[in-house]
Scaffold this motif. Structure first.
Motif, PDB file in Angstrom:
ATOM      1  N   ILE A 176       0.832  -1.207   0.000  1.00  0.00           N
ATOM      2  CA  ILE A 176       0.000   0.000   0.000  1.00  0.00           C
ATOM      3  C   ILE A 176       0.867   1.259   0.000  1.00  0.00           C
ATOM      4  O   ILE A 176       0.551   2.248  -0.664  1.00  0.00           O
ATOM      5  CB  ILE A 176      -0.941   0.004   1.215  1.00  0.00           C
ATOM      6  N   LEU A 177       1.963   1.231   0.731  1.00  0.00           N
ATOM      7  CA  LEU A 177       2.790   2.428   0.897  1.00  0.00           C
ATOM      8  C   LEU A 177       3.840   2.588  -0.192  1.00  0.00           C
ATOM      9  O   LEU A 177       4.638   3.526  -0.127  1.00  0.00           O
ATOM     10  CB  LEU A 177       3.467   2.396   2.273  1.00  0.00           C
ATOM     11  N   ASN A 178       3.840   1.721  -1.170  1.00  0.00           N
ATOM     12  CA  ASN A 178       4.767   1.861  -2.294  1.00  0.00           C
ATOM     13  C   ASN A 178       4.351   3.063  -3.139  1.00  0.00           C
ATOM     14  O   ASN A 178       3.186   3.171  -3.542  1.00  0.00           O
ATOM     15  CB  ASN A 178       4.741   0.596  -3.149  1.00  0.00           C
ATOM     16  N   PRO A 179       5.254   4.003  -3.409  1.00  0.00           N
ATOM     17  CA  PRO A 179       4.863   5.178  -4.207  1.00  0.00           C
ATOM     18  C   PRO A 179       4.314   4.823  -5.578  1.00  0.00           C
ATOM     19  O   PRO A 179       3.516   5.578  -6.143  1.00  0.00           O
ATOM     20  CB  PRO A 179       6.184   5.968  -4.320  1.00  0.00           C
ATOM     21  N   ARG A 180       4.711   3.663  -6.124  1.00  0.00           N
ATOM     22  CA  ARG A 180       4.194   3.276  -7.437  1.00  0.00           C
ATOM     23  C   ARG A 180       2.707   2.963  -7.392  1.00  0.00           C
ATOM     24  O   ARG A 180       2.031   2.976  -8.417  1.00  0.00           O
ATOM     25  CB  ARG A 180       4.963   2.057  -7.952  1.00  0.00           C
ATOM     26  N   ASN A 181       2.181   2.654  -6.208  1.00  0.00           N
ATOM     27  CA  ASN A 181       0.773   2.302  -6.068  1.00  0.00           C
ATOM     28  C   ASN A 181      -0.090   3.479  -5.644  1.00  0.00           C
ATOM     29  O   ASN A 181      -1.276   3.291  -5.337  1.00  0.00           O
ATOM     30  CB  ASN A 181       0.610   1.175  -5.048  1.00  0.00           C
ATOM     31  N   SER A 182       0.478   4.676  -5.591  1.00  0.00           N
ATOM     32  CA  SER A 182      -0.301   5.836  -5.127  1.00  0.00           C
ATOM     33  C   SER A 182      -1.481   6.125  -6.047  1.00  0.00           C
ATOM     34  O   SER A 182      -2.550   6.540  -5.590  1.00  0.00           O
ATOM     35  CB  SER A 182       0.604   7.062  -5.036  1.00  0.00           C
ATOM     36  N   SER A 183      -1.322   5.895  -7.356  1.00  0.00           N
ATOM     37  CA  SER A 183      -2.432   6.152  -8.278  1.00  0.00           C
ATOM     38  C   SER A 183      -3.583   5.179  -8.044  1.00  0.00           C
ATOM     39  O   SER A 183      -4.758   5.543  -8.172  1.00  0.00           O
ATOM     40  CB  SER A 183      -1.949   6.062  -9.724  1.00  0.00           C
ATOM     41  N   ILE A 184      -3.261   3.937  -7.687  1.00  0.00           N
ATOM     42  CA  ILE A 184      -4.314   2.964  -7.403  1.00  0.00           C
ATOM     43  C   ILE A 184      -5.035   3.327  -6.109  1.00  0.00           C
ATOM     44  O   ILE A 184      -6.264   3.272  -6.023  1.00  0.00           O
ATOM     45  CB  ILE A 184      -3.716   1.545  -7.311  1.00  0.00           C
ATOM     46  N   ILE A 185      -4.292   3.715  -5.081  1.00  0.00           N
ATOM     47  CA  ILE A 185      -4.910   4.122  -3.819  1.00  0.00           C
ATOM     48  C   ILE A 185      -5.781   5.349  -4.035  1.00  0.00           C
ATOM     49  O   ILE A 185      -6.878   5.467  -3.475  1.00  0.00           O
ATOM     50  CB  ILE A 185      -3.828   4.407  -2.758  1.00  0.00           C
ATOM     51  N   LEU A 186      -5.311   6.261  -4.878  1.00  0.00           N
ATOM     52  CA  LEU A 186      -6.101   7.451  -5.174  1.00  0.00           C
ATOM     53  C   LEU A 186      -7.414   7.071  -5.861  1.00  0.00           C
ATOM     54  O   LEU A 186      -8.459   7.675  -5.604  1.00  0.00           O
ATOM     55  CB  LEU A 186      -5.294   8.403  -6.055  1.00  0.00           C
TER      56      LEU A 186
END
Length: 665
Positions: A176-186
């Motif tokens: 979850i905290l991987n910066p590459r996954n920030s768009s998915i969390i958003l």
């Protein structure tokens, strides 16, 4: 005596009690009525309800949990459903409307099976129980696939290849905290906020608010590493506060890393203090009074002046000790400041801030690292003092407005002053000089033209924060699931497609497997374990399970109706798309097809792996929300259908029971 005149159960009860024999159809009718009222509120384009509660307060909302908490429901069976919806809100933070809609549709189909098909009530109850067990088996089978060898399954979440979904309706975000996954969390947070704001706000505004929610969540995360090197993540939603300020628009909403008091400082005291040392008192900051009242007799004017001067000396000595001995320059109290205390606070240049509620005091103590003092006479120790970079009273909010080349500062005025306990110092140049890494409080300022708009935004932020909490739930460890057993407290990172896609695919798989005999003795290889667990399904149970599967389509049907589309046409297209996926006659990903609320018809809720820039089109929801709503709706409906007699005692005297929970404003 009435004892000799009555017969049956009524003869055993006190006078004023009542009974209701065989209330099944009455209970079904009551649940269906509640479902019909909540249906119009479901989905992003749902309508609102204007509620005037018992205290005369007017509430405009389309949130099912608020509606159920504000109205006074007296029907016993509907009260069970109300409690289930509130429980869903407490566990997952969302999905209360789904509980009511699914339970209501199950009630309507149970009545039809009783009246038209002649199926016994016991078989309906057992069929519903077996249907939720089969749904658990399907989902647990997919969850178990994620617990296998990652290298062989190739399900690592990457920036361009976010999901490897070869027929699975359950996806997982690995880190979850991987910066590459920030768009998915958003995308997940935006999907949660769309359900409250899409009908009243532009998409750009919702994206701006979802970015604020994501930053607020990331600010309060605490990561610790134990002696073995294992990383532990803790996230407390209570450390994020949402306050409403009148005026402005949605784009004026902003995030402050720190604590905000939505009123000004005490009159005449300091309005700006840097490198603040804060003393917090959980009592009134004034000379302590005795517990008993008494009269003081003055025989001369000198005695009265001397008595008053001694009180002033005590208060001034306390203020001097706080300032000179401990270096305190900000005093916070949960009660009033006495006139004498305010005089000496002004004289010595200290800031005085009053907090109105206890929960504000707790959050402030977490933000600045202070401990409240129970008495004024007790000086705080060095460990009890709070620290903050900047405490100031402001009459305007500075926002970063992006331009073509760079961002610029924009000042937005507010109606009344507020006090901000900042965690960072900002000079006139806008460059942050120092940031407190241990600040654990974030405050979201919500701006809106009207109070209902602010309420919608506050509810949307609460939904987004709870979604983030569910994603972090035990995300560091792998989720284990056995057949028919899913640990709902360990579903962090598991997501499904929204927009009715998950319910449609689950409904199609239940109906398809039942029709093909997937759970009979002649089942396929992949369903052998399920066949051994559940045994052969009887024709009556098969009929009930098919009705249960069709009941799940109530959610996409409600989304289509509230969006102005034709529900039957939309459901037909959805079923056709998911059937094509099952027959493998179309491209991969049809199991993610849901309701298109903007253009009508259907569309993919999760973009394909080839479309790298289509993340903002994704509609994702946590699996725990969907699974919790499904379980609560089914178990509540089973309980209601199992009731064959209602016994109501005479109401006791006194005031009525308070409805709902006290919300944090």
């Amino acid at each position: 005596m009435s004892f000799f005149k009555q017969h049956g159960t009524s003869s055993l009860l006190k006078e004023g009690s009542s009974t209701s024999e065989k209330p099944v159809f009455k209970n079904i009718s009551a649940v269906a009525q509640l479902k019909g009222s909540i249906t119009s509120c479901y989905g992003p384009n749902g309508l609102s309800k204007l509620i005037i509660n018992a205290h005369g307060k007017r509430v405009v909302t389309k949130d099912c949990s608020i509606i159920l908490s504000e109205v006074e429901i007296d029907h016993p069976a509907v009260s069970l459903l109300q409690d289930a919806a509130i429980q869903q809100l407490n566990e997952t933070g969302d999905g209360s409307a789904a509980v009511v809609l699914i339970a209501g549709e199950l009630a309507i189909r149970a009545e039809r099976m009783l009246r038209e098909c002649g199926i016994p009530l016991a078989d309906i109850v057992n069929g519903y129980r077996k249907a939720i067990s089969l749904a658990d088996a399907l989902l647990s089978h997919e969850i178990s696939l994620w617990s296998r060898n990652d290298s062989s399954q190739k399900k690592e979440t990457l920036e361009g290849e976010r999901f490897q979904h070869d027929g699975l309706i359950v996806c997982k975000i690995r880190d979850i905290l991987n910066p590459r996954n920030s768009s998915i969390i958003l995308s997940l947070l935006r999907s949660a906020m769309d359900s409250k704001l899409l009908s009243v706000m532009k998409s750009d505004d919702i994206i701006h608010l979802s970015e604020i929610a994501l930053k607020a969540c990331l600010n309060v995360i605490q990561q610790n590493t134990d002696s073995l090197g294992n990383r532990a993540i803790s996230f407390n939603p209570d450390h994020i506060r949402v306050i409403k300020l009148a005026g402005g628009n949605a784009m004026d909403s902003t995030l402050v890393t720190g604590f905000i008091v939505n009123h000004g400082v005490e009159p005449g005291t300091e309005k700006r203090t840097r490198s603040a040392k804060i003393a917090v008192y959980d009592c009134a900051f004034e000379p302590m009074a005795t517990e008993t009242k008494g009269n003081v007799l003055f025989e001369s004017e000198e005695q009265m002046v001397e008595y008053g001067s001694k009180e002033e000396e005590k208060v001034e000595a306390l203020v001097v000790k706080l300032q000179q001995k401990l270096g305190i320059n900000v005093v916070v109290s949960t009660s009033s400041f006495g006139e004498i205390a305010l005089h000496f606070l002004r004289k010595h240049g200290l800031m005085a801030v009053k907090l109105a509620q206890k929960h504000e005091l707790r959050r402030l103590c977490v933000a600045v690292g202070a401990k409240p003092q129970p008495r004024v006479s007790q000086l705080p120790s060095a460990e009890d003092i709070g620290y903050c970079d900047l405490v100031e009273e402001i009459n305007e909010i500075k926002l970063d407005v992006p331009t073509n080349s760079q961002s610029r500062k924009k000042s937005v005025p507010i109606v009344s002053p507020i006090v901000v306990f900042r965690s960072a110092l900002e000079e006139e140049t806008g460059r942050k000089q120092e940031i407190l890494s241990d600040c654990k409080i974030s405050t979201i300022i919500v701006r809106g033209y009207t109070q209902p708009m602010q309420e919608y935004m506050q509810q949307a932020f609460n939904n987004a924060i709870n979604v983030f909490r569910l994603l972090l739930l035990q995300n560091s460890s792998s989720c284990t699931a056995t057949l028919n057993t899913i640990d709902r407290s360990n579903l962090g990172g598991f997501v499904v497609a929204g927009g009715g896609a998950f319910e449609t695919e689950l409904s199609c798989r239940l109906s398809r497997n039942i029709s093909q005999g997937a759970y009979s003795n002649s089942s396929k290889e992949k369903c052998t374990e399920m066949a051994e667990l559940f045994g052969k399904i009887t024709p009556i149970e098969e009929c009930v399970i098919k009705e249960y599967a069709e009941a799940l389509l109530v959610l996409p049907c409600a989304i289509a109706e509230n969006s102005g589309g034709k529900s039957m046409d939309t459901i037909t297209k959805l079923q056709a798309a998911h059937s094509q996926f099952a027959d493998k006659t179309s491209s991969t990903g049809r199991c993610f097809t849901g309701v298109d609320i903007q253009n009508g018809g259907t569309k993919r809720m999760i973009s394909s792996t080839e479309a790298l820039n289509a993340c903002q089109l994704d509609v994702l929801e946590p699996l725990s929300v969907k699974l919790g709503a499904l379980h609560l709706a089914t178990s509540t409906m089973v309980d209601i259908l199992s009731v064959d007699q209602m016994i109501m005692s005479k109401r006791a005297g006194g005031p009525k029971r308070m409805q709902g929970n006290s919300a944090d404003e």
